[in-house]
Design a protein around this motif. Structure first.
Motif, PDB file in Angstrom:
ATOM      1  N   ASN A 234      30.761   4.770 -18.390  1.00  0.00           N
ATOM      2  CA  ASN A 234      31.487   6.033 -18.559  1.00  0.00           C
ATOM      3  C   ASN A 234      30.973   6.802 -19.765  1.00  0.00           C
ATOM      4  O   ASN A 234      30.825   8.024 -19.714  1.00  0.00           O
ATOM      5  CB  ASN A 234      32.987   5.772 -18.705  1.00  0.00           C
ATOM      6  N   LEU A 235      30.693   6.094 -20.852  1.00  0.00           N
ATOM      7  CA  LEU A 235      30.169   6.757 -22.038  1.00  0.00           C
ATOM      8  C   LEU A 235      28.791   7.337 -21.767  1.00  0.00           C
ATOM      9  O   LEU A 235      28.473   8.454 -22.197  1.00  0.00           O
ATOM     10  CB  LEU A 235      30.100   5.759 -23.204  1.00  0.00           C
ATOM     11  N   LEU A 236      27.965   6.604 -21.045  1.00  0.00           N
ATOM     12  CA  LEU A 236      26.621   7.080 -20.707  1.00  0.00           C
ATOM     13  C   LEU A 236      26.695   8.380 -19.908  1.00  0.00           C
ATOM     14  O   LEU A 236      25.989   9.349 -20.208  1.00  0.00           O
ATOM     15  CB  LEU A 236      25.884   6.006 -19.912  1.00  0.00           C
ATOM     16  N   GLU A 237      27.548   8.406 -18.902  1.00  0.00           N
ATOM     17  CA  GLU A 237      27.699   9.623 -18.098  1.00  0.00           C
ATOM     18  C   GLU A 237      28.199  10.781 -18.947  1.00  0.00           C
ATOM     19  O   GLU A 237      27.747  11.921 -18.800  1.00  0.00           O
ATOM     20  CB  GLU A 237      28.658   9.365 -16.932  1.00  0.00           C
ATOM     21  N   HIS A 238      29.134  10.491 -19.838  1.00  0.00           N
ATOM     22  CA  HIS A 238      29.662  11.542 -20.714  1.00  0.00           C
ATOM     23  C   HIS A 238      28.555  12.144 -21.575  1.00  0.00           C
ATOM     24  O   HIS A 238      28.440  13.377 -21.688  1.00  0.00           O
ATOM     25  CB  HIS A 238      30.761  10.948 -21.614  1.00  0.00           C
ATOM     26  N   ILE A 239      27.722  11.308 -22.176  1.00  0.00           N
ATOM     27  CA  ILE A 239      26.640  11.796 -23.040  1.00  0.00           C
ATOM     28  C   ILE A 239      25.668  12.661 -22.257  1.00  0.00           C
ATOM     29  O   ILE A 239      25.242  13.725 -22.718  1.00  0.00           O
ATOM     30  CB  ILE A 239      25.913  10.601 -23.691  1.00  0.00           C
ATOM     31  N   LEU A 240      25.310  12.219 -21.064  1.00  0.00           N
ATOM     32  CA  LEU A 240      24.306  12.936 -20.267  1.00  0.00           C
ATOM     33  C   LEU A 240      24.807  14.281 -19.748  1.00  0.00           C
ATOM     34  O   LEU A 240      24.005  15.125 -19.341  1.00  0.00           O
ATOM     35  CB  LEU A 240      23.845  12.057 -19.101  1.00  0.00           C
ATOM     36  N   THR A 241      26.135  14.474 -19.745  1.00  0.00           N
ATOM     37  CA  THR A 241      26.680  15.752 -19.275  1.00  0.00           C
ATOM     38  C   THR A 241      26.918  16.748 -20.409  1.00  0.00           C
ATOM     39  O   THR A 241      27.276  17.902 -20.147  1.00  0.00           O
ATOM     40  CB  THR A 241      28.016  15.527 -18.532  1.00  0.00           C
ATOM     41  N   GLN A 242      26.718  16.314 -21.648  1.00  0.00           N
ATOM     42  CA  GLN A 242      26.983  17.196 -22.787  1.00  0.00           C
ATOM     43  C   GLN A 242      25.875  18.223 -23.012  1.00  0.00           C
ATOM     44  O   GLN A 242      26.090  19.223 -23.695  1.00  0.00           O
ATOM     45  CB  GLN A 242      27.182  16.368 -24.059  1.00  0.00           C
ATOM     46  N   LYS A 243      24.710  17.957 -22.458  1.00  0.00           N
ATOM     47  CA  LYS A 243      23.570  18.847 -22.680  1.00  0.00           C
ATOM     48  C   LYS A 243      22.597  18.706 -21.515  1.00  0.00           C
ATOM     49  O   LYS A 243      22.494  17.638 -20.917  1.00  0.00           O
ATOM     50  CB  LYS A 243      22.877  18.475 -24.002  1.00  0.00           C
ATOM     51  N   ASN A 244      21.907  19.769 -21.202  1.00  0.00           N
ATOM     52  CA  ASN A 244      20.921  19.726 -20.116  1.00  0.00           C
ATOM     53  C   ASN A 244      19.595  19.207 -20.658  1.00  0.00           C
ATOM     54  O   ASN A 244      18.667  19.950 -20.938  1.00  0.00           O
ATOM     55  CB  ASN A 244      20.750  21.120 -19.509  1.00  0.00           C
ATOM     56  N   TYR A 245      19.505  17.881 -20.799  1.00  0.00           N
ATOM     57  CA  TYR A 245      18.309  17.260 -21.355  1.00  0.00           C
ATOM     58  C   TYR A 245      17.137  17.362 -20.375  1.00  0.00           C
ATOM     59  O   TYR A 245      17.301  17.178 -19.171  1.00  0.00           O
ATOM     60  CB  TYR A 245      18.571  15.792 -21.668  1.00  0.00           C
ATOM     61  N   GLU A 246      15.964  17.609 -20.940  1.00  0.00           N
ATOM     62  CA  GLU A 246      14.747  17.684 -20.123  1.00  0.00           C
ATOM     63  C   GLU A 246      14.052  16.337 -20.001  1.00  0.00           C
ATOM     64  O   GLU A 246      13.345  16.090 -19.023  1.00  0.00           O
ATOM     65  CB  GLU A 246      13.772  18.701 -20.739  1.00  0.00           C
ATOM     66  N   ALA A 247      14.233  15.458 -20.991  1.00  0.00           N
ATOM     67  CA  ALA A 247      13.548  14.158 -20.963  1.00  0.00           C
ATOM     68  C   ALA A 247      14.370  13.125 -21.726  1.00  0.00           C
ATOM     69  O   ALA A 247      14.553  13.239 -22.935  1.00  0.00           O
ATOM     70  CB  ALA A 247      12.148  14.271 -21.559  1.00  0.00           C
ATOM     71  N   VAL A 248      14.860  12.115 -20.989  1.00  0.00           N
ATOM     72  CA  VAL A 248      15.707  11.072 -21.573  1.00  0.00           C
ATOM     73  C   VAL A 248      15.180   9.713 -21.130  1.00  0.00           C
ATOM     74  O   VAL A 248      14.818   9.524 -19.960  1.00  0.00           O
ATOM     75  CB  VAL A 248      17.171  11.206 -21.107  1.00  0.00           C
ATOM     76  N   ILE A 249      15.127   8.761 -22.063  1.00  0.00           N
ATOM     77  CA  ILE A 249      14.819   7.371 -21.719  1.00  0.00           C
ATOM     78  C   ILE A 249      16.030   6.509 -22.052  1.00  0.00           C
ATOM     79  O   ILE A 249      16.577   6.592 -23.149  1.00  0.00           O
ATOM     80  CB  ILE A 249      13.590   6.837 -22.490  1.00  0.00           C
ATOM     81  N   ILE A 250      16.441   5.695 -21.077  1.00  0.00           N
ATOM     82  CA  ILE A 250      17.542   4.755 -21.272  1.00  0.00           C
ATOM     83  C   ILE A 250      16.975   3.345 -21.224  1.00  0.00           C
ATOM     84  O   ILE A 250      16.344   2.957 -20.239  1.00  0.00           O
ATOM     85  CB  ILE A 250      18.622   4.920 -20.186  1.00  0.00           C
ATOM     86  N   GLU A 311       5.209  13.274 -24.125  1.00  0.00           N
ATOM     87  CA  GLU A 311       5.608  14.261 -25.116  1.00  0.00           C
ATOM     88  C   GLU A 311       6.998  14.818 -24.782  1.00  0.00           C
ATOM     89  O   GLU A 311       7.387  14.913 -23.629  1.00  0.00           O
ATOM     90  CB  GLU A 311       4.596  15.415 -25.148  1.00  0.00           C
ATOM     91  N   GLY A 312       7.720  15.179 -25.823  1.00  0.00           N
ATOM     92  CA  GLY A 312       8.962  15.909 -25.645  1.00  0.00           C
ATOM     93  C   GLY A 312      10.172  15.093 -25.248  1.00  0.00           C
ATOM     94  O   GLY A 312      11.105  15.638 -24.642  1.00  0.00           O
ATOM     95  N   ILE A 313      10.206  13.790 -25.570  1.00  0.00           N
ATOM     96  CA  ILE A 313      11.400  12.996 -25.297  1.00  0.00           C
ATOM     97  C   ILE A 313      12.510  13.478 -26.230  1.00  0.00           C
ATOM     98  O   ILE A 313      12.380  13.415 -27.445  1.00  0.00           O
ATOM     99  CB  ILE A 313      11.159  11.490 -25.522  1.00  0.00           C
ATOM    100  N   GLU A 314      13.608  13.957 -25.656  1.00  0.00           N
ATOM    101  CA  GLU A 314      14.687  14.518 -26.464  1.00  0.00           C
ATOM    102  C   GLU A 314      15.717  13.474 -26.869  1.00  0.00           C
ATOM    103  O   GLU A 314      16.337  13.581 -27.934  1.00  0.00           O
ATOM    104  CB  GLU A 314      15.400  15.626 -25.695  1.00  0.00           C
ATOM    105  N   LEU A 315      15.922  12.491 -26.002  1.00  0.00           N
ATOM    106  CA  LEU A 315      16.998  11.531 -26.250  1.00  0.00           C
ATOM    107  C   LEU A 315      16.580  10.138 -25.798  1.00  0.00           C
ATOM    108  O   LEU A 315      16.045   9.964 -24.697  1.00  0.00           O
ATOM    109  CB  LEU A 315      18.260  11.954 -25.481  1.00  0.00           C
ATOM    110  N   VAL A 316      16.820   9.154 -26.660  1.00  0.00           N
ATOM    111  CA  VAL A 316      16.657   7.744 -26.320  1.00  0.00           C
ATOM    112  C   VAL A 316      18.023   7.081 -26.425  1.00  0.00           C
ATOM    113  O   VAL A 316      18.715   7.245 -27.432  1.00  0.00           O
ATOM    114  CB  VAL A 316      15.657   7.045 -27.268  1.00  0.00           C
ATOM    115  N   ILE A 317      18.415   6.346 -25.373  1.00  0.00           N
ATOM    116  CA  ILE A 317      19.694   5.643 -25.382  1.00  0.00           C
ATOM    117  C   ILE A 317      19.448   4.151 -25.231  1.00  0.00           C
ATOM    118  O   ILE A 317      18.818   3.717 -24.261  1.00  0.00           O
ATOM    119  CB  ILE A 317      20.627   6.128 -24.260  1.00  0.00           C
TER     120      ILE A 317
END
Length: 453
Positions: A234-250, A311-317
Motif C-alpha cells: 500500500n505504501l509503495l502504491e501511494h508513493i508511485l501515485t504522488q508524482k508522474n515519475y519517468e524512471a523508477v527502480i524498485i 540515465e535519468g533515474i528519478e527514484l530508487v525504492i
C-alpha cells in the motif's frame, strides 16, 4: 594543457579525436589515477564503484595500446559477472573504438541459438576485444573455440560481485588457459579481505588505486519509512501515485518477491519485472524500453544494482532493506548520477533495523525518517542501535581454565560509542587507530564525472 585534460595522456591521435568528438574533456578521479598505470603496463587493483567512470578507465588505455600496435589480433579479455554488464561494456567499447577501428564482441549465455551463432562467427572472423561472462567463457575454452596465445590484457570487472556469485573457481580455471605474460587489471566496487586474497592469485606486483565509495551522491534525497511488511504494498502504491515519475527502480530481496510486486503494480502502472527466469531476449527488450523511457518502472533484485547504466533515474525504492550496506550504496547510486538530483526511499521493518544502522554507519549519515500516510496504521518504532555488552566469562568457563587461573583481561570493560558501532575495549588496551579512523571517516564519494560507466 592541465592534468585535468585527456590530452595529457598522449593517446593515439584517432582515439583523442574520438574523445573530442564525443565531448569528453576531463577525466574522472578514477580515470586520472588508473589510466597512467595501465599505459605503463603495470598490473592494477582498483577500487571504484559504478558511476565513477571506471569502465572508460580501463577501456581507453587498452584501446590506445591496440591502436598503436596496429594489428588485428585478439588482444584483450574482459570478464564481467552478468550478461547485462557484459553487454554494457561492449556497447561502450564500440562507441569509443569506432574511431580507432577496433572491434569487440560480448559473449554470454542465456541467448537463443541465433545469438550464439553470431558470437561464434565474430570469434572466427577475429576481434581484438572479447567481453565475456565466466560460464560461457569456460565453455568456449573447454571446446577449443578461442585462441589465447596473442592475449595481452586481462580485465576483471566487478570482481567482488563475481566472488559473491560464486565464480572464484571459474575465474581461476580461466586463468589457467591464459598466457602468463600478460597485464592484469582488477576492478572492484568494494575491497574486502577476500578480494585482496583472491587478487594475489592472479596479479603480479600490482599497483593499487582506490576512490572511496562509502558516501552516496550529494544529489540524492534519502528517506526511510518504518513500516510493517503487511503495509509495504500500500505504501509503495501511494508513493508511485504522488508524482508522474519517468524512471523508477524498485529493489526487492528475492526473485519471488519481484514477481509478487509486479503482479500487484501491473494493474495500475507501466511496470516490468526483471529476473533470471526471463529469456535473454526478454531481458534485453525490457532494459531497452527502460532506457528509452517507454517503460517507467523496473522491479528487480541486486542484479540491476550494478552494471546497468540508465540515465535519468528519478527514484530508487528499496522495498526491502539491503542486507549489505555496500549494496545500499550501489542501489542508491542508480540515481543522481552526473550531478543530477534523485530520490532514494527505503522501507525498514522492525527486524531490519540493524541493517539500517550498519548502512547509516557506513555512509556517515542518519537517513531522515518519514511519516506514513495518514490513512495507514502506525508502523514499527525506530530505535537507536544498542551498544554491545561485554561477554564476561561464566563460572563454568573459569573452572575449565583452572581453579586459580583467571582469563586474561577479564576485568571491567569500557564501551566505545564511536559512530554507533560500539565494541568492547579492555581497560588496559587502546582502541585500534585504524578502526577509529575508518569509523570516523567513511570516505568521500566524488560526484564530478564525464566519461562514466
Amino acid at each position: 594543457m592541465t592534468s585535468d585534460n585527456f590530452e595529457t595522456f598522449n593517446f593515439n591521435d584517432s582515439l583523442q579525436e574520438g574523445l573530442d568528438a564525443m565531448g569528453f574533456n576531463k577525466p574522472t578521479p578514477i580515470q586520472k589515477e588508473a589510466i597512467p598505470v595501465i599505459l605503463n603496463g603495470n598490473d592494477l587493483i582498483a577500487c571504484a564503484q559504478t558511476g565513477t567512470g571506471k569502465t572508460a578507465a580501463f577501456i581507453l588505455p587498452i584501446l590506445h595500446k591496440i591502436a598503436e600496435k596496429g594489428d588485428n589480433q585478439f588482444n584483450t579479455l574482459i570478464i564481467a559477472p552478468t550478461r547485462e554488464l557484459a553487454i554494457q561494456i561492449d556497447q561502450q567499447i564500440q562507441g569509443l573504438a569506432y574511431f580507432v577501428g577496433v572491434s569487440s564482441i560480448a559473449i554470454y549465455g542465456g541467448g537463443d541459438g541465433l545469438a550464439w551463432e553470431q558470437q561464434k562467427k565474430a570469434l572466427e572472423h577475429g576481434t581484438e576485444i572479447v567481453v565475456a561472462t565466466p560460464g560461457r567463457l569456460i565453455a568456449l575454452l573447454a571446446g577449443g573455440k578461442m585462441k589465447l596465445d596473442t592475449l595481452e590484457h586481462l580485465v576483471l570487472d566487478e570482481a567482488d560481485r563475481m566472488l559473491d556469485m560464486g565464480f572464484s573457481d571459474d575465474i581461476l580455471k580461466i586463468i589457467n588457459y591464459l598466457p602468463k605474460n600478460r597485464q592484469t587489471v582488477l576492478f572492484s566496487a568494494t575491497m574486502p579481505p577476500k578480494i585482496r586474497q583472491f587478487s594475489r592469485k592472479i596479479v603480479n606486483d600490482p599497483q593499487e588505486v582506490s576512490i572511496a565509495i562509502s558516501k552516496t551522491a550529494k544529489g540524492v534525497k534519502q528517506m526511510i519509512y518504518m513500516v510493517h511488511d503487511s503495509q509495504k504494498e500500500n505504501l509503495l502504491e501511494h508513493i508511485l501515485t504522488q508524482k508522474n515519475y519517468e524512471a523508477v527502480i524498485i529493489f526487492a530481496s528475492t526473485k519471488d518477491k519481484v514477481k509478487s510486486i509486479f503482479k500487484t503494480l501491473k494493474k495500475k502502472f507501466n511496470v516490468e519485472a526483471f529476473h533470471s527466469d526471463l529469456s535473454q531476449e526478454e531481458r534485453e527488450k525490457i532494459m531497452s524500453n527502460f532506457k528509452n523511457k517507454t517503460l517507467k518502472i523496473l522491479i528487480g533484485t541486486d542484479i540491476i544494482s550494478r552494471g546497468i547504466d540508465v540515465e535519468g533515474i528519478e527514484l530508487v525504492i528499496n522495498y526491502d532493506t539491503p542486507s549489505d550496506p555496500e549494496d545500499y550504496v550501489h542501489r542508491v547510486g542508480r540515481t543522481a548520477r552526473a550531478d543530477k538530483k534523485g530520490e532514494a526511499i527505503t522501507f525498514v521493518n522492525q527486524k531490519d533495523l540493524h541493517k539500517l544502522h550498519k548502512t547509516q554507519n557506513l555512509i556517515g549519515l542518519e537517513i531522515p525518517r518519514m511519516d506514513l500516510p495518514e490513512k495507514m496504521e502506525r508502523g514499527p518504532e525506530y530505535s537507536e542501535p544498542k551498544a554491545r555488552k561485554s561477554k564476561q566469562p561464566s563460572k563454568g568457563n573459569l573452572k575449565k581454565e583452572g581453579k586459580h587461573k583467571k582469563p586474561r583481561n577479564a576485568r571491567k570493560h569500557v564501551q566505545s560509542n564511536s559512530n554507533n558501532t560500539s565494541k568492547d575495549t579492555p581497560k588496559n588496551e587502546k582502541p585500534s587507530t585504524q578502526n577509529k579512523e575508518e569509523s570516523q571517516n567513511p570516505g568521500k564519494f566524488r560526484t564530478r564525472r564525464n566519461v562514466t560507466d
